[in-house]
Scaffold this motif. Structure first.
Motif, mmCIF file in Angstrom:
data_model
loop_
_atom_site.group_PDB
_atom_site.id
_atom_site.type_symbol
_atom_site.label_atom_id
_atom_site.label_comp_id
_atom_site.label_asym_id
_atom_site.label_seq_id
_atom_site.Cartn_x
_atom_site.Cartn_y
_atom_site.Cartn_z
ATOM 1 N N ASP A 144 0.845 -1.192 0.000
ATOM 2 C CA ASP A 144 0.000 0.000 0.000
ATOM 3 C C ASP A 144 0.883 1.245 0.000
ATOM 4 O OD1 ASP A 144 -2.402 -1.569 0.302
ATOM 5 O OD2 ASP A 144 -1.817 -1.882 2.385
ATOM 6 N N ASP A 145 0.333 2.334 -0.521
ATOM 7 C CA ASP A 145 1.048 3.617 -0.510
ATOM 8 C C ASP A 145 0.155 4.643 0.175
ATOM 9 O OD1 ASP A 145 2.692 5.752 -0.885
ATOM 10 O OD2 ASP A 145 2.688 5.637 -3.084
ATOM 11 N N PRO A 146 0.425 4.991 1.453
ATOM 12 C CA PRO A 146 1.575 4.619 2.277
ATOM 13 C C PRO A 146 1.409 3.230 2.909
ATOM 14 C CG PRO A 146 0.085 6.015 3.536
ATOM 15 C CD PRO A 146 -0.488 5.920 2.156
ATOM 16 N N CYS A 147 2.554 2.678 3.396
ATOM 17 C CA CYS A 147 2.525 1.414 4.132
ATOM 18 C C CYS A 147 3.579 1.461 5.240
ATOM 19 C CB CYS A 147 2.810 0.224 3.211
ATOM 20 S SG CYS A 147 4.520 0.099 2.666
ATOM 21 N N TYR A 148 3.514 0.468 6.131
ATOM 22 C CA TYR A 148 4.509 0.319 7.203
ATOM 23 C C TYR A 148 5.903 0.377 6.591
ATOM 24 C CZ TYR A 148 7.214 -2.238 10.789
ATOM 25 O OH TYR A 148 8.150 -2.633 11.707
ATOM 26 N N ARG A 180 4.201 -10.947 -7.279
ATOM 27 C CA ARG A 180 4.160 -12.276 -6.688
ATOM 28 C C ARG A 180 3.341 -12.253 -5.409
ATOM 29 N NH1 ARG A 180 3.116 -16.313 -5.775
ATOM 30 N NH2 ARG A 180 4.206 -18.244 -5.355
ATOM 31 N N LEU A 181 3.364 -11.096 -4.719
ATOM 32 C CA LEU A 181 2.867 -11.001 -3.347
ATOM 33 C C LEU A 181 2.290 -9.613 -3.143
ATOM 34 C CD1 LEU A 181 3.393 -13.195 -1.130
ATOM 35 C CD2 LEU A 181 5.289 -11.785 -0.339
ATOM 36 N N TYR A 182 1.261 -9.542 -2.291
ATOM 37 C CA TYR A 182 0.736 -8.255 -1.810
ATOM 38 C C TYR A 182 0.782 -8.320 -0.291
ATOM 39 C CZ TYR A 182 -2.978 -4.815 -0.639
ATOM 40 O OH TYR A 182 -3.712 -3.782 -0.106
ATOM 41 N N ILE A 183 1.450 -7.368 0.334
ATOM 42 C CA ILE A 183 1.569 -7.344 1.794
ATOM 43 C C ILE A 183 0.750 -6.166 2.306
ATOM 44 C CG2 ILE A 183 3.138 -7.294 3.768
ATOM 45 C CD1 ILE A 183 5.378 -8.232 2.027
ATOM 46 N N THR A 184 -0.148 -6.421 3.249
ATOM 47 C CA THR A 184 -1.039 -5.361 3.717
ATOM 48 C C THR A 184 -1.475 -5.601 5.163
ATOM 49 O OG1 THR A 184 -3.031 -4.102 3.100
ATOM 50 C CG2 THR A 184 -3.174 -6.501 2.911
ATOM 51 N N ASN A 185 -1.978 -4.534 5.810
ATOM 52 C CA ASN A 185 -2.721 -4.668 7.066
ATOM 53 C C ASN A 185 -4.180 -4.393 6.762
ATOM 54 O OD1 ASN A 185 -0.312 -2.386 7.850
ATOM 55 N ND2 ASN A 185 -0.188 -4.348 8.879
ATOM 56 N N SER A 186 -5.071 -5.349 7.042
ATOM 57 C CA SER A 186 -6.498 -5.094 6.803
ATOM 58 C C SER A 186 -7.114 -4.313 7.960
ATOM 59 C CB SER A 186 -7.247 -6.424 6.636
ATOM 60 O OG SER A 186 -6.655 -7.190 5.635
ATOM 61 N N ALA A 187 -6.761 -4.680 9.175
ATOM 62 C CA ALA A 187 -7.359 -4.049 10.351
ATOM 63 C C ALA A 187 -6.421 -2.959 10.839
ATOM 64 C CB ALA A 187 -7.549 -5.094 11.446
ATOM 65 N N LEU A 188 -6.920 -1.738 10.916
ATOM 66 C CA LEU A 188 -6.122 -0.623 11.435
ATOM 67 C C LEU A 188 -4.779 -0.531 10.722
ATOM 68 C CD1 LEU A 188 -7.000 -1.056 15.207
ATOM 69 C CD2 LEU A 188 -8.121 0.406 13.520
ATOM 70 N N HIS A 189 -4.898 -0.281 9.445
ATOM 71 C CA HIS A 189 -3.754 -0.153 8.543
ATOM 72 C C HIS A 189 -2.688 0.812 9.083
ATOM 73 C CE1 HIS A 189 -1.997 1.955 4.950
ATOM 74 N NE2 HIS A 189 -1.790 0.715 4.590
ATOM 75 N N ASN A 190 -1.452 0.398 8.967
ATOM 76 C CA ASN A 190 -0.302 1.227 9.342
ATOM 77 C C ASN A 190 0.232 1.898 8.092
ATOM 78 O OD1 ASN A 190 2.096 2.287 10.299
ATOM 79 N ND2 ASN A 190 2.950 0.336 10.988
ATOM 80 N N PRO A 191 0.324 3.223 7.989
ATOM 81 C CA PRO A 191 0.224 4.224 9.048
ATOM 82 C C PRO A 191 -1.133 4.917 9.162
ATOM 83 C CG PRO A 191 1.122 5.257 7.089
ATOM 84 C CD PRO A 191 0.846 3.817 6.733
ATOM 85 N N THR A 192 -2.115 4.587 8.305
ATOM 86 C CA THR A 192 -3.284 5.473 8.223
ATOM 87 C C THR A 192 -4.326 5.194 9.289
ATOM 88 O OG1 THR A 192 -4.472 3.994 6.720
ATOM 89 C CG2 THR A 192 -3.036 5.650 5.704
ATOM 90 N N PRO A 207 8.263 11.116 9.435
ATOM 91 C CA PRO A 207 7.746 11.893 8.302
ATOM 92 C C PRO A 207 7.107 11.000 7.240
ATOM 93 C CG PRO A 207 10.158 11.799 8.264
ATOM 94 C CD PRO A 207 9.717 11.162 9.547
ATOM 95 N N GLY A 208 6.114 11.544 6.557
ATOM 96 C CA GLY A 208 5.267 10.774 5.654
ATOM 97 C C GLY A 208 5.984 9.979 4.585
ATOM 98 N N ASN A 209 7.030 10.547 3.989
ATOM 99 C CA ASN A 209 7.633 9.831 2.870
ATOM 100 C C ASN A 209 8.401 8.585 3.282
ATOM 101 O OD1 ASN A 209 6.543 11.126 0.734
ATOM 102 N ND2 ASN A 209 8.244 12.550 0.405
ATOM 103 N N VAL A 210 8.661 8.423 4.583
ATOM 104 C CA VAL A 210 9.232 7.160 5.052
ATOM 105 C C VAL A 210 8.284 6.003 4.703
ATOM 106 C CG1 VAL A 210 9.793 5.845 7.128
ATOM 107 C CG2 VAL A 210 10.570 8.195 6.918
ATOM 108 N N PHE A 211 6.993 6.298 4.625
ATOM 109 C CA PHE A 211 5.970 5.276 4.406
ATOM 110 C C PHE A 211 5.561 5.155 2.944
ATOM 111 C CE2 PHE A 211 5.532 7.196 8.579
ATOM 112 C CZ PHE A 211 5.447 6.107 9.428
ATOM 113 N N SER A 212 6.034 6.073 2.099
ATOM 114 C CA SER A 212 5.455 6.198 0.763
ATOM 115 C C SER A 212 6.380 5.694 -0.338
ATOM 116 C CB SER A 212 5.099 7.666 0.495
ATOM 117 O OG SER A 212 4.670 7.816 -0.834
#
Lengths: 453, 453
Positions: A187-191, A230-242, A414-419
């Motif tokens: 995701d953009d942003p993501c952990y 090959r893979l999608y990595i995500t948080n469904s519940a309480l997505h990090n960082p949003t 800062p935001g771009n660390v996640f983006s």
């Protein structure tokens, strides 16, 4: 260039070996000598080969070690995920850490942990001394299997593998499924550590914009079709960082698109216990067919007692066990697993979670109010957890604000660390549980004022 | 084949993409169409591409996951390192494990561990709950630095990185230094999990015969010159599986040859505490310039409380920290490190080590005598530790003996599990501390008698 790279990769050309002469290789490849000269020069610039005066080109001695900070685009150090992690992890006690990803120690169930330590001090010698079973202790896997069943995820104890941490769980899955150069979707942003981990696997990272209901489904479909990750990595519940939550509709679409393209999904459920009530889960909808669920107890129990888990198809679990034995000779520490089991079984744990959720509800509202007074606005108000993903006042660059705050012993994220796309320079992730000190808001106000408008 | 492989590796050709037509690609590569047909057919046999009836060749959907048991030559399952590890780790309590690599739980300092658990139950909440510093707790690194200094290895606390285990230490170093396809040198025989770990890194493994004084130096020089390995992984003190010890002369030659070819050495010191007096150490002679020392406390303190270490150049330590944060978000569990520190600092620990050495001296002699009566002879008598590397009577195949013994609930470690060249079929590694039950020798005798002469 391709042909030489392939020969080196296959070791048909070994370290120190002489490359074919320019004339000979031009003939082999049916190209002009000047094309070969250019190819050799570019490979030399990349460091794969080197020229020796008057005697041709040779395969360079050894490829440089894998230094993560140098892979990918050169980033401002304030935007380097390692810098944020290491600043937070190695911070002195006096440093405030609104940028970190964990609760303060005095929010954690320390009495339950102390009881667990005293209980384990009386347990069998074999648990204290032996490596333990390759999947991790059965009793903890049974407890997790029962918990997952109530969430609609049907993994028996043999479908659960305990690991050294949640990050190690994802790392093991990447070793299993991702080869260097393959594409992984986030995701953009993501952990931010997803990106660091994927760099360590030399994966190609692509991102899809995240909305308050999950990934932007139109873009998701396009990106999956175009890049075939090959893979999608995500948080469904309480997505990090949003702090956003995947909607049931988006969950269904994500699974349908993934199935069309044979893409595996890693659902990182590490924040699930902070939810007021369970939200849609990819692992539950999919039935652990092409979704792998991972998690840990670092956020609600202890990050010091390291224990994570993987719930997946049993044939995948078998292969993951071999990989875990090879790379860490067993997964979770049996003593750690006993401590987790004792603490989760402690009558106080459910109450601790209820108390945490209430306390965090208050802290989110309180911190959001204080940030609003500085012109900092939450992108959305999460249903739970400790993150607020916020936009700074127009004209403020979050990396500059983070720099300025660090000089006053405040570590920000800062935001771009996640983006992945680096388009979050106006955003900042705040950990509301780490913002009890009034001086943090003073430092923030000064840092905002100091950045150019 | 090279050109297509390179395009797929660079993703110039993605999953599902159509390959150039045979005619067009023959023209591009200036070869005959029949050459292209043969190349495509071979790539299809490898699984990289597949043919669709009447419509040409396509890049196959996804490379298969990394299943370690299938990399490298197909081995009899009894000779598969994972089989031996998993049989030992997952064995029921009734199963005897002379093939395993650890001491019985009742030989370990369980009272000291229980005291450590009670002590840690009273420590700061931050130690119980937080992730902790990226290098691991300073107090344990100080203790290790002092111990290393007495052995002539001058690593300050900043030159020491605590890890989740000894195996994780080597794994991290391989991530840092070894790329897929690169060559790594090991002893023949060597600890079987070195091979499993290197398979997980898709490294090419070469071996050099081990003698009672270290690697065969002539062969070592030849192999290093010929294969130019990136890394050499070895145990200097009480080599696994032979129990041999590196001589000072061999140590010096190994370092000289390594320096000539820019080869890094990982010295795994995991058995060092079993030595009656310290032997030659590559890390001490080299001064941690191109030698990395690793170890853990699994063999003498607890395998359940997982903690390993790396001592290396500080610039390498910095890069290793980034890698460890990315792949496990921190290394050692702070609670585990506190437990290790408390147990090592416990007044009883030195006495425990002295007692262990005495007990093992007796067990080695006793087991060697009993094995001799079965015609099983130690290759050499080690100065310490719990291994005996033994030859079986002429005509006996150790894999067959291991198969037969497993039917009677005895897990053995046949020689070829340890051998890169697979020339140790007459050898077997015995763990003398796991051979207290008389039935083990009865099962062995029957298994020897049942194998063809």
């Amino acid at each position: 260039m391709e042909a030489i790279r392939a020969r080196v990769a296959r070791r048909a050309l070994g370290t120190g070996d002489r490359l074919p002469s320019i004339r000979a290789f031009a003939a082999t490849m049916a190209v002009s000598p000047s094309t070969v000269v250019e190819a050799y020069d570019r490979l030399a610039a990349e460091g794969l080969i080197r020229a020796r005066q008057g005697s041709g080109f040779y395969v360079a001695s050894a490829p440089p070690p894998l230094t993560l900070a140098e892979i990918g685009p050169k980033l401002d150090r304030a935007l380097d995920p390692f810098w944020v992690s290491r600043q937070s992890l190695d911070a002195a006690a006096a440093v405030a850490k609104p940028g970190c990803g964990w609760l303060p120690a005095d929010w954690m169930p320390n009495d339950a942990i102390r009881r667990a330590l005293r209980k384990v001090a009386r347990t069998d010698a074999a648990i204290l001394s032996d490596y333990g079973a390759t999947r991790g202790p059965l009793a903890l896997r049974h407890l997790l299997a029962r918990q997952f069943a109530t969430e609609g995820v049907d993994a028996g104890p043999d479908g659960i593998l305990l690991t050294g941490s949640g990050t190690q769980a994802i790392d093991l899955i990447c070793r299993f499924l991702v080869r260097p150069g393959e594409t992984v979707l986030v995701d953009d942003p993501c952990y931010f550590n997803f990106q660091a981990l994927l760099r360590a696997h030399q994966a190609t990272i692509v991102g899809v914009p995240y909305t308050p209901n999950g990934p932007d489904i139109e873009r998701f479909a396009d990106v999956v079709a175009q890049h075939r990750p090959r893979l999608y990595i995500t948080n469904s519940a309480l997505h990090n960082p949003t702090g956003a939550t995947l909607s049931p509709q988006a969950a269904h679409r994500v699974l349908t698109i993934a199935a069309e393209h044979g893409m595996t999904i890693v659902e990182d459920d590490i924040f699930a216990d902070f939810e007021p009530e369970p939200s849609a889960r990819l692992a539950a909808l999919d039935g652990l067919s092409s979704v792998i669920r991972i998690g840990s107890f670092s956020k609600t129990l202890s990050a010091s007692i390291r224990c994570g888990y993987i719930a997946a198809r049993t044939d995948w679990i078998e292969a993951l066990i071999d990989l875990q034995v090879a790379t860490s000779f067993g997964g979770v520490s049996p003593v750690a697993a006993e401590l987790v089991l004792a603490a989760l079984s402690d009558g106080s744990y459910r109450k601790h979670l209820d108390g945490l959720r209430r306390r965090l509800n208050g802290a989110r509202r309180d911190v959001a109010d204080k940030l609003e007074r500085l012109g900092i606005s939450p992108w959305m108000m999460p249903r739970g957890g400790f993150y607020l993903w916020c936009s700074l006042p127009v004209g403020c660059d979050s990396a500059e604000v983070a720099h300025a705050a660090l000089n006053h012993d405040v570590v920000l994220a800062p935001g771009n660390v996640f983006s992945v796309s680096q388009n979050a320079s106006r955003y900042m992730r705040f950990n509301v549980a780490q913002m009890g000190e009034p001086r943090i808001f003073e430092v923030l106000a000064r840092a905002l004022a100091a950045t150019p408008d």
